[in-house]
Scaffold this motif. Structure first.
Motif, PDB file in Angstrom:
ATOM      1  N   ILE A  71      31.037  60.370  52.667  1.00 23.02           N
ATOM      2  CA  ILE A  71      30.856  59.339  53.689  1.00 23.02           C
ATOM      3  C   ILE A  71      31.198  57.951  53.152  1.00 23.02           C
ATOM      4  O   ILE A  71      31.765  57.121  53.870  1.00 23.02           O
ATOM      5  CB  ILE A  71      29.426  59.398  54.296  1.00 23.02           C
ATOM      6  N   GLU A  72      30.913  57.694  51.887  1.00 20.78           N
ATOM      7  CA  GLU A  72      31.223  56.379  51.313  1.00 20.78           C
ATOM      8  C   GLU A  72      32.733  56.193  51.139  1.00 20.78           C
ATOM      9  O   GLU A  72      33.260  55.111  51.352  1.00 20.78           O
ATOM     10  CB  GLU A  72      30.494  56.170  49.988  1.00 20.78           C
ATOM     11  N   GLN A  80      39.308  49.344  55.096  1.00 22.63           N
ATOM     12  CA  GLN A  80      40.623  48.824  54.732  1.00 22.63           C
ATOM     13  C   GLN A  80      41.576  48.695  55.920  1.00 22.63           C
ATOM     14  O   GLN A  80      42.537  47.951  55.859  1.00 22.63           O
ATOM     15  CB  GLN A  80      41.279  49.736  53.682  1.00 22.63           C
ATOM     16  N   VAL A  81      41.302  49.445  56.975  1.00 24.04           N
ATOM     17  CA  VAL A  81      42.214  49.477  58.126  1.00 24.04           C
ATOM     18  C   VAL A  81      41.699  48.510  59.179  1.00 24.04           C
ATOM     19  O   VAL A  81      40.601  48.657  59.684  1.00 24.04           O
ATOM     20  CB  VAL A  81      42.304  50.910  58.705  1.00 24.04           C
ATOM     21  N   TRP A  82      42.510  47.510  59.503  1.00 19.72           N
ATOM     22  CA  TRP A  82      42.011  46.474  60.412  1.00 19.72           C
ATOM     23  C   TRP A  82      42.445  46.664  61.860  1.00 19.72           C
ATOM     24  O   TRP A  82      41.911  46.009  62.748  1.00 19.72           O
ATOM     25  CB  TRP A  82      42.437  45.092  59.927  1.00 19.72           C
ATOM     26  N   ASP A  83      43.356  47.566  62.135  1.00 20.77           N
ATOM     27  CA  ASP A  83      43.880  47.610  63.503  1.00 20.77           C
ATOM     28  C   ASP A  83      43.574  48.906  64.265  1.00 20.77           C
ATOM     29  O   ASP A  83      44.187  49.182  65.285  1.00 20.77           O
ATOM     30  CB  ASP A  83      45.386  47.339  63.519  1.00 20.77           C
ATOM     31  N   ALA A  84      42.604  49.660  63.825  1.00 22.35           N
ATOM     32  CA  ALA A  84      42.179  50.844  64.588  1.00 22.35           C
ATOM     33  C   ALA A  84      41.143  50.412  65.617  1.00 22.35           C
ATOM     34  O   ALA A  84      40.220  49.650  65.314  1.00 22.35           O
ATOM     35  CB  ALA A  84      41.581  51.894  63.661  1.00 22.35           C
ATOM     36  N   ARG A  85      41.305  50.883  66.833  1.00 21.41           N
ATOM     37  CA  ARG A  85      40.347  50.543  67.895  1.00 21.41           C
ATOM     38  C   ARG A  85      39.004  51.224  67.663  1.00 21.41           C
ATOM     39  O   ARG A  85      37.963  50.625  67.813  1.00 21.41           O
ATOM     40  CB  ARG A  85      40.922  50.958  69.250  1.00 21.41           C
ATOM     41  N   TYR A  86      39.066  52.531  67.327  1.00 22.37           N
ATOM     42  CA  TYR A  86      37.849  53.295  67.071  1.00 22.37           C
ATOM     43  C   TYR A  86      38.010  54.135  65.816  1.00 22.37           C
ATOM     44  O   TYR A  86      39.101  54.593  65.499  1.00 22.37           O
ATOM     45  CB  TYR A  86      37.526  54.248  68.234  1.00 22.37           C
ATOM     46  N   PHE A  87      36.893  54.333  65.140  1.00 24.34           N
ATOM     47  CA  PHE A  87      36.797  55.271  64.038  1.00 24.34           C
ATOM     48  C   PHE A  87      35.916  56.419  64.502  1.00 24.34           C
ATOM     49  O   PHE A  87      34.845  56.194  65.067  1.00 24.34           O
ATOM     50  CB  PHE A  87      36.155  54.620  62.807  1.00 24.34           C
ATOM     51  N   LEU A  88      36.355  57.652  64.262  1.00 25.08           N
ATOM     52  CA  LEU A  88      35.543  58.802  64.640  1.00 25.08           C
ATOM     53  C   LEU A  88      34.632  59.196  63.490  1.00 25.08           C
ATOM     54  O   LEU A  88      34.999  59.094  62.323  1.00 25.08           O
ATOM     55  CB  LEU A  88      36.416  59.985  65.057  1.00 25.08           C
ATOM     56  N   ASN A  89      33.451  59.621  63.855  1.00 26.02           N
ATOM     57  CA  ASN A  89      32.441  60.008  62.886  1.00 26.02           C
ATOM     58  C   ASN A  89      32.924  61.164  62.009  1.00 26.02           C
ATOM     59  O   ASN A  89      33.718  61.996  62.437  1.00 26.02           O
ATOM     60  CB  ASN A  89      31.179  60.430  63.639  1.00 26.02           C
ATOM     61  N   LEU A  90      32.399  61.199  60.792  1.00 31.27           N
ATOM     62  CA  LEU A  90      32.612  62.358  59.930  1.00 31.27           C
ATOM     63  C   LEU A  90      31.663  63.449  60.408  1.00 31.27           C
ATOM     64  O   LEU A  90      30.455  63.362  60.225  1.00 31.27           O
ATOM     65  CB  LEU A  90      32.319  61.998  58.471  1.00 31.27           C
ATOM     66  N   ASP A  91      32.219  64.429  61.063  1.00 28.39           N
ATOM     67  CA  ASP A  91      31.416  65.495  61.656  1.00 28.39           C
ATOM     68  C   ASP A  91      31.650  66.804  60.918  1.00 28.39           C
ATOM     69  O   ASP A  91      32.622  66.948  60.191  1.00 28.39           O
ATOM     70  CB  ASP A  91      31.760  65.664  63.141  1.00 28.39           C
ATOM     71  N   ASN A 114      25.638  61.122  59.400  1.00 29.98           N
ATOM     72  CA  ASN A 114      26.846  60.355  59.076  1.00 29.98           C
ATOM     73  C   ASN A 114      27.090  59.257  60.101  1.00 29.98           C
ATOM     74  O   ASN A 114      27.474  58.135  59.754  1.00 29.98           O
ATOM     75  CB  ASN A 114      28.064  61.275  58.998  1.00 29.98           C
ATOM     76  N   TYR A 115      26.867  59.574  61.376  1.00 29.53           N
ATOM     77  CA  TYR A 115      27.034  58.588  62.440  1.00 29.53           C
ATOM     78  C   TYR A 115      26.085  57.407  62.215  1.00 29.53           C
ATOM     79  O   TYR A 115      26.487  56.239  62.289  1.00 29.53           O
ATOM     80  CB  TYR A 115      26.792  59.247  63.797  1.00 29.53           C
ATOM     81  N   LYS A 121      27.716  50.026  59.380  1.00 27.35           N
ATOM     82  CA  LYS A 121      28.815  49.284  58.754  1.00 27.35           C
ATOM     83  C   LYS A 121      29.894  48.856  59.747  1.00 27.35           C
ATOM     84  O   LYS A 121      30.594  47.879  59.514  1.00 27.35           O
ATOM     85  CB  LYS A 121      29.465  50.151  57.669  1.00 27.35           C
ATOM     86  N   PHE A 122      30.044  49.629  60.823  1.00 28.00           N
ATOM     87  CA  PHE A 122      31.122  49.374  61.779  1.00 28.00           C
ATOM     88  C   PHE A 122      30.570  49.446  63.198  1.00 28.00           C
ATOM     89  O   PHE A 122      29.737  50.295  63.490  1.00 28.00           O
ATOM     90  CB  PHE A 122      32.242  50.425  61.632  1.00 28.00           C
ATOM     91  N   ASP A 123      31.085  48.601  64.076  1.00 27.98           N
ATOM     92  CA  ASP A 123      30.603  48.625  65.460  1.00 27.98           C
ATOM     93  C   ASP A 123      31.494  49.443  66.395  1.00 27.98           C
ATOM     94  O   ASP A 123      31.271  49.477  67.592  1.00 27.98           O
ATOM     95  CB  ASP A 123      30.425  47.202  66.003  1.00 27.98           C
ATOM     96  N   ASN A 124      32.488  50.093  65.834  1.00 30.20           N
ATOM     97  CA  ASN A 124      33.422  50.848  66.670  1.00 30.20           C
ATOM     98  C   ASN A 124      33.539  52.316  66.241  1.00 30.20           C
ATOM     99  O   ASN A 124      34.609  52.911  66.281  1.00 30.20           O
ATOM    100  CB  ASN A 124      34.800  50.179  66.670  1.00 30.20           C
ATOM    101  N   VAL A 125      32.423  52.909  65.833  1.00 27.62           N
ATOM    102  CA  VAL A 125      32.392  54.323  65.448  1.00 27.62           C
ATOM    103  C   VAL A 125      31.977  55.156  66.650  1.00 27.62           C
ATOM    104  O   VAL A 125      31.032  54.810  67.358  1.00 27.62           O
ATOM    105  CB  VAL A 125      31.403  54.567  64.283  1.00 27.62           C
TER     106      VAL A 125
END
Length: 170
Positions: A71-72, A80-91, A114-115, A121-125
């Motif tokens: 997860i880390e 590191q990636v600044w232009d992704a709209r959403y990040f999907l959870n590690l499921d 994980n979620y 850390k991120f508001d778009n997960v």
């Protein structure tokens, strides 16, 4: 409902160069393996794409190649990636034919953990839920995601194998 085209980062051909594709999804395993995020930090530049980009955790690919996703490490890639709209959870996708109820619950709990970690850390997960014939358990976890921190949307995973199996494909 949105259907997003999943693509490897070094995809050839790039259909979005020839017709409208509203959104693309890449995965962190592919990004990590390619090293692209170390060079540019822009997925859109690497893809030659100007639309919406989502990033999947790549958890399935990690497991397929015998690696335990961390997860880390995933959070570092997402950071590191600044232009992704959403990040999907590690499921942790369930295996319906072989998972016991206990195994299913364990995988769903680990996914929820994980979620909880990533949304600090991120508001778009976005959470990912997979289809499973034990719908009562899946629904219980859906409610946990909704009660914990209502996401903007929820990704549904694991449907392709069910479609293929129902069509008699291996």
């Amino acid at each position: 409902m949105r259907i997003i085209l999943g693509t490897p980062i070094n995809s050839r051909p790039k259909p979005w160069l020839y017709f409208r594709v509203p959104a693309l999804m890449v995965n962190a395993f592919d990004i990590l393996r390619s090293g692209i995020y170390e060079e540019d930090h822009s997925i859109k530049n690497s893809l030659q794409y100007d639309g919406e980009v989502w990033m999947d955790s790549g958890g399935f690919q990690f497991l397929r190649y015998g690696k335990i996703p961390d997860i880390e490490e995933l959070a570092r890639i997402y950071d590191q990636v600044w232009d992704a709209r959403y990040f999907l959870n590690l499921d942790y996708p369930p295996s319906p034919p072989t998972d016991s109820e206990h195994d299913l619950e364990t995988k769903l709990r680990r996914s929820l953990d994980n979620y909880e970690h990533l949304i600090k850390k991120f508001d778009n997960v976005l959470p990912v839920l997979h289809y499973h014939w034990k719908t009562d358990i899946i629904m219980r976890y859906l409610l946990k995601y909704l009660n914990f921190n209502p996401p903007k949307c929820i990704a549904i995973g694991g449907l392709v194998p069910y479609v293929l199996i129902s069509r008699g494909c291996p």
